[in-house]
Every structure is written in C-alpha cells, then in structure tokens.
Design a protein around this motif. Structure first.
Motif, PDB file in Angstrom:
ATOM      1  N   ILE A  34      43.939  46.704  37.945  1.00  0.00           N
ATOM      2  CA  ILE A  34      44.684  46.197  39.102  1.00  0.00           C
ATOM      3  C   ILE A  34      44.647  44.674  39.101  1.00  0.00           C
ATOM      4  N   TYR A  35      43.665  44.100  38.401  1.00  0.00           N
ATOM      5  CA  TYR A  35      43.545  42.642  38.313  1.00  0.00           C
ATOM      6  C   TYR A  35      44.295  42.139  37.088  1.00  0.00           C
ATOM      7  N   SER A  36      44.713  40.895  37.167  1.00  0.00           N
ATOM      8  CA  SER A  36      45.501  40.308  36.091  1.00  0.00           C
ATOM      9  C   SER A  36      44.649  40.032  34.855  1.00  0.00           C
ATOM     10  N   ASP A  37      45.244  40.208  33.688  1.00  0.00           N
ATOM     11  CA  ASP A  37      44.576  39.977  32.402  1.00  0.00           C
ATOM     12  C   ASP A  37      43.278  40.766  32.256  1.00  0.00           C
TER      13      ASP A  37
ATOM     14  N   ASN B 110      43.051  33.600  37.929  1.00  0.00           N
ATOM     15  CA  ASN B 110      42.586  34.952  37.594  1.00  0.00           C
ATOM     16  C   ASN B 110      41.302  34.982  36.770  1.00  0.00           C
ATOM     17  N   PRO B 114      40.600  37.888  42.502  1.00  0.00           N
ATOM     18  CA  PRO B 114      41.344  39.144  42.339  1.00  0.00           C
ATOM     19  C   PRO B 114      42.843  38.986  42.568  1.00  0.00           C
ATOM     20  N   GLY B 116      44.659  36.296  41.805  1.00  0.00           N
ATOM     21  CA  GLY B 116      45.274  35.425  40.809  1.00  0.00           C
ATOM     22  C   GLY B 116      46.128  36.216  39.830  1.00  0.00           C
ATOM     23  N   ASN B 117      47.371  35.783  39.656  1.00  0.00           N
ATOM     24  CA  ASN B 117      48.274  36.509  38.765  1.00  0.00           C
ATOM     25  C   ASN B 117      48.320  35.945  37.351  1.00  0.00           C
ATOM     26  N   TYR B 118      47.552  34.908  37.091  1.00  0.00           N
ATOM     27  CA  TYR B 118      47.468  34.355  35.734  1.00  0.00           C
ATOM     28  C   TYR B 118      46.318  33.369  35.655  1.00  0.00           C
ATOM     29  N   ASP B 119      46.088  32.870  34.438  1.00  0.00           N
ATOM     30  CA  ASP B 119      45.019  31.910  34.197  1.00  0.00           C
ATOM     31  C   ASP B 119      45.542  30.510  34.532  1.00  0.00           C
ATOM     32  N   LYS B 225      54.370  37.620  32.553  1.00  0.00           N
ATOM     33  CA  LYS B 225      53.903  36.874  33.721  1.00  0.00           C
ATOM     34  C   LYS B 225      55.077  36.047  34.239  1.00  0.00           C
TER      35      LYS B 225
END
Lengths: 337, 320
Positions: A34-37, B110, B114, B116-119, B225
C-alpha cells in the motif's frame, strides 16, 4: 517417499501440473505494498519454484487463493437462475503448517457445519496442498502454542536446502514423477518449528464471563475497525450477500457472496434497523472469543492457528496474541480472585 | 577591506550586519543527508564561525560569525559535504559556484512517510543536478503528496507526488473504507455504486488515500509515478500569491524539461535592471503574458497521455 530435488527438476514437475492445476504460492509483488516503492508478499500464480517466497510470511493467507473474495452464486432473470460454471482447473497451493491446519477449520465450517457448501466443495475437491517446511519461526508466530506446527495432511512437502529442496511426497502419482526424473531418494520429514518467540497461554477456566473484564475497553479507541485482521486470517470465513441488479434492466442481476469482517461497520446490522456490537472493543471481544472459545466448544479445538498475520497487518499495532495472554487476568478480574 | 560583494554572494556567503563578518549557506538538496557530515558543520562553526548554526527555511544550514578572510578556508573545509551531496562544482575547493537558484527542498517523502508517493530527495537531487549552478532566482520544491507539507505552492515550481489508483473489483469487500477516507480527507472523488467504489477522474488528485485505506488491496498504486506541477507561487513584498495548478498527472522527465526551458525564457526576458539580477519569474510572466511563457516552457515537452493542462492560467494573489 522422500527425494532430493533440484530447482530444474522442481520446475519440470510444476510444468507438468499446468494442464490440470493453477499453482499458487506466496510471491513477491513488486510495488504491491500500500506504500510507495515497497513490495508485498501475497499469494499469486507461479510457474517456477524460484517465484516462491520462502523466507518471509505472506501478508495475506492462502485463503485468497482458495476462496474467492467475491463469488457470484447465481445469475437471475425474472424466470430463471443460472449457477456459474466451476473453475476450469484445480489448484495446487503452497502453504505452511499453520495454514494447513487452517484448512481443517475451513473444511469443518464449510463441509461439516450442516449441509455441505456447494461452492466451497467444488473448489476444495480439486485442491492439493504443498507444505512449506518452516526452518525458523517469524516474530509474531505462535503456532507451537496453538499446536498447529505439525500439520501433516499434505500431498507434498518441500524443505529448502542450500543445494535444492528436500521433498516428501505421499502423493503416489507425484512421487512417480520424481522417481522417473532421477531425483535421489532420501528420507524427508517436514521442517518444523518447535519454539516461537511469541507464546500464548489461555486460561483453563475461560468463559463468557470474561465479557465483563475491563481489557476490552482499551480497544474502543485503539482499534479503527478496518477489518484487516479478518481479511488476512486463514480461518475467517464470514461472508455477506449482495443482490446486484443490472441497472439497464433492473430485473436481471446476480447474487454474490463477499468476504465480510466482524470488525467492520454493518456486520451486525439486521432487518428492522438493529445493530449490535457498536463499540470496537465489543467487536474485538467477539472476534477473540470466537477464535479461542466458542469455536472450541463446538469443534473441540481452537479456531486460531497462531499464524500471527493479524498482528503483522494491524495498522494500529494491536497484537492479537497479547490479547490472548491478557485473558487470564481478565478471568481473574471477573471472578474476583 | 576590499571585497567584491557580488562574488561573495555568488559563492553562497552573505553580507551581514556586522562589518567584515559573513555567514556561509550550506544547501542540502531534498533535505536529507548522511549524519557523517554533521561533525564537518560543527567543526566549521567552532573553528571559523561563532560556534552556532542556523537551520534555514530552505533545508540548509547557515554558519554565522565567519570573518571575510576565512572564506577560502571555509570553502576548503566544505569540500567533503559538497562532494558528498553531489553538488555540481566548477572548481574543487572553491565552494559553491552559484547561489541564485535556491536549494531545492523536499518533505521526507516515501523514504519514511506512508503518504509519500515517491522519493522526494531523489527527485530534488535530480533537479539539482540539472539546474545547478545557476544565478537566476528560481525556487523549486518537491513534496510527496497533496498534503503539501513542503509548501510547494509557495514556489515557482511546486511538485506534488501522485499515484493513479487502480481498482481490482475481485478483491473488493464493499467495506466502504476508501469512500469514507476520500470524502473525509481528500476530494470526495469516490462514491459507492452497486456495493463498490466508483472513481471520478475529474475529482481524483491521486493522493493514494484509497490505497492506504483499503484493507484488502483492492486499490493499488500505478507502476508509473505521476505529479502535479504548480506554477509561480511566491512570497515577498510586492504581490505574494500561491502557485496555481499547471499540469496534473505529469511525469518526471517533463517536469525537468519545463524547468530547464523556463531558465531559457527567463534569460530572454528578465528585467536587465532587476536588483541583484534577481526577479521572480511570475513578474516576468506578468510582463510577457502567459502565452509567451507557455510557448517557451512547453517547448519539446511530450506530456503523458493522461496529463491535464490547466487553461487559462491566472494568478491574483495579495495586493497591497
């Protein structure tokens, strides 16, 4: 009959199953968290033994490879009902000892609890199980406490070795394959866990009196009634019915049954507007007592198999095994001793 | 004492209130660094500065109380940090080659959060590599999701992470958690129809709340992304304003390209008399008109098919 099997031989065996079976095992779903990457270990179809994740526990149990989350029971028109055809193939499912113990619970609920469940039976009769030997316990496991670390009703058992796999194969048809492809015969017993870090002790005198204990109150606030503990549980089988009317027509549709959770709102809604167990602590109490009390009263053994998945998945870090270990104090509190 | 203040500022030092005393600004692109660099900062502060250190608004450190004559030594002492943070440098040991384009800041992203949709740090570093060194006054910030903890809407370029939620109806347990979360915490893009959620793509901002809320992985993240790019937010004395939505569902490559294109645009149109050679991009756009800006910014940019470009673009902001 036991064998030493290398990866290539194992893959040959899997390839031979393809015509009759889909093979399911814990696999790593890249980016599937459910979490990104982040990845997720969940059940998926496999073609090769290297696809199987042996060194981690799957977040969700084998149940999702066996019982559809949403299953259409029949399609209806104004006149007729049609039952959808059964799955074309059977299934071979890789699972651990705790999960294989859970199969017994599913069987007793679907097949031994009144009339046989038609939909379960037609899936179950075409399933074969591959036991994954456990060389070590994961942190949240408490299979030893629940007595589920020694399940043995498997068709094949596989232990991971540095140079391949040690396989025990009581299924004669399958054993012939391994004999013919030159696998060396050797005695094999399933790798077993004999001790867990998490240990659970249930009070001998556990009774419904424990309803009155104060321990449940804590979960009114801590629990967010998301139901993850139920959905990952290999022994939760509750479902709800949905009658779906195709909107263009309005008189034609389908009835399906969908996994339900005793933690989620709406579970106890009844005709006339009644609703019970509104507090999350009450729902927790119900779930706990079902897993380690009333199911046993009926079947003679506990429903919970100690896989610990509910502990691992809870976003609020509520530990089911800790609740079990609090029951003794709960009984002392209500019995006044 | 004879000191070229323009050269000093370009080198990431400051003119301060105190005569002949400066302050070094150390940038941390994306706001994340290895702890091993902290002793270097401590040493610079204690050996050359006044023993204190200021944590800046833009995720850097300022070390005050450095005398002008110590600047070369401070630059030499900074070398391990500049190299470790992979800052483009023109001459080894000479410190920062420019200070016009500000540090690219980021929320924790991220790597930890939790939501965060990317680094974020990785993207900040990628942009840093592409734009630095540069004397033009650009402010860029990246944030993991639409919560916008990095306050990217106060920047010329604001980048917010998005995920395109995918729905697997076969895993839906009709619990309604996604719909509730979307209504309460996000834009109310989900409604229940026939026991299952339906997503309104117009309302959906790709925040990922549905993915986080779903107890059975019916919702999952897209492999790709995506981002929302906001434009030309600014603070300041003249006409502060929030960045406006520019492209929704944009990709990383296009963002970098649009930023680099904008440098070309600014070089062409910046007020030659701008104080200190610095002018907020927004004022330049006010002068040239948005259409001219867009012509430059979107040159050779191929947006993803899903991308939505806001038209017309309009800013108002605070008038004094």
């Amino acid at each position: 009959m036991g064998f030493h099997v290398n990866a290539q031989q194992f893959d040959q065996w899997l390839a031979g199953l393809k015509e009759d079976y889909d093979v399911y095992a814990p696999v790593c779903i890249r980016g599937g968290s459910i979490y990104s990457d982040a990845d997720c270990i969940r059940y998926g179809k496999i073609d090769r033994i290297e696809d199987v994740v042996f060194d981690k526990k799957s977040e969700y149990s084998f149940k999702e490879a066996m019982i559809p989350v949403s299953e259409t029971l029949f399609y209806f028109t104004e006149e007729d009902c049609t039952v959808p055809p059964a799955r074309k193939k059977g299934a071979v499912i890789f699972l651990r000892s705790c999960d294989l113990s859970a199969v017994q619970r599913l069987d007793d609920m679907y097949l031994g609890n009144g009339p046989e469940d038609f939909y379960y039976e037609r899936i179950r009769s075409r399933i074969r199980f591959v036991l994954m030997g456990c060389s070590k316990s994961f942190d949240s496991c408490f299979c030893v406490s629940m007595g589920t670390n020694t399940a043995s009703r498997y068709d094949l058992c596989v232990n991971v070795r540095t140079d391949g796999f040690a396989v025990d194969c009581p299924n004669r048809e399958w054993a012939e394959f391994f004999m013919h492809c030159g696998c060396e015969e050797q005695p094999v017993t399933p790798d077993r866990v004999t001790e867990n870090r998490t240990k659970v002790t249930l009070p001998e005198n556990l009774s419904t009196e424990v309803y009155r204990a104060s321990l449940w109150d804590e979960y009114n606030k801590r629990c967010i009634n998301c139901g993850r503990c139920n959905f990952v549980c290999p022994t939760c089988t509750c479902f709800t019915m949905q009658d779906l009317f195709y909107t263009e027509n309005g008189k034609v549709g389908e009835r399906r049954r969908v996994w339900a959770s005793c933690m989620v709102d709406g579970f106890t809604d009844v005709a006339g507007g009644g609703s019970y167990r509104k507090k999350n602590g009450e729902r927790m109490r119900f779930k706990v007592m079902h897993k380690v009390f009333d199911y046993k009263e009926r079947n003679g053994y506990h429903m919970c198999v100690g896989c610990g998945r509910c502990d691992d998945i809870c976003p609020e870090y509520i530990s089911f095994s800790r609740i079990l270990n609090r029951l003794e104090d709960g009984m002392k509190e209500v019995s006044g001793s | 004492m004879d000191t070229n203040t323009a050269a000093l500022k370009k080198n990431a030092f400051r003119v301060t209130k105190e005569r002949n005393v400066t302050c070094i600004r150390i940038r941390v692109p994306g706001g994340h660094l290895e702890a091993k660099y902290l002793p270097v900062l401590q040493e610079i502060a204690e050996k050359y500065g006044n023993g204190t250190l200021h944590i800046t608004n833009r995720q850097g450190f300022e070390i005050p109380g450095i005398s002008f004559e110590k600047m070369p030594e401070v630059n030499a002492a900074l070398q391990s940090i500049i190299e470790g943070l992979e800052i483009n440098q023109e001459e080894e040991g000479a410190g920062y080659p420019a200070a016009g384009t500000r540090n690219i800041i980021g929320c924790i992203g991220n790597r930890v959060c939790p939501y965060g949709n990317y680094d974020t740090t990785a993207l900040a570093k990628r942009i840093e590599k592409a734009v630095f060194p540069n004397d033009l006054h650009f402010k860029i910030a990246v944030t993991g999701c639409h919560n916008d903890c990095a306050k990217v809407r106060m920047h010329d370029f604001g980048i917010m992470g998005m995920t395109l939620p995918r729905f697997d109806a076969d895993r839906c347990v009709s619990c309604g958690a996604c719909v509730k979360k979307c209504q309460k915490k996000s834009t109310g893009a989900l409604t229940l129809s026939n026991f299952r959620p339906v997503r309104d793509p117009k309302k959906c901002i790709g925040c990922g709340e549905c993915v986080l809320a779903c107890p059975n992985h019916a919702w999952s993240r897209s492999e790709e992304k995506y981002f929302r790019l906001t434009l030309l937010g600014r603070s300041g004395k003249k006409n502060p304003r929030m960045g406006e939505n520019f492209v929704k569902w944009i990709d990383e490559d296009s963002i970098v390209k649009i930023i680099l294109n904008t440098y070309d645009y600014v070089k062409e149109y910046i007020d030659p008399d701008a104080p200190g050679g610095k002018e907020h991009i927004g004022y330049i756009v006010d002068r040239t008109g948005v259409e001219e800006f867009l012509k430059w910014a979107l040159k050779d940019v191929t947006l993803p098919e899903i991308a939505e470009v806001t038209k017309p673009l309009y800013w108002k902001g605070v008038e004094y």
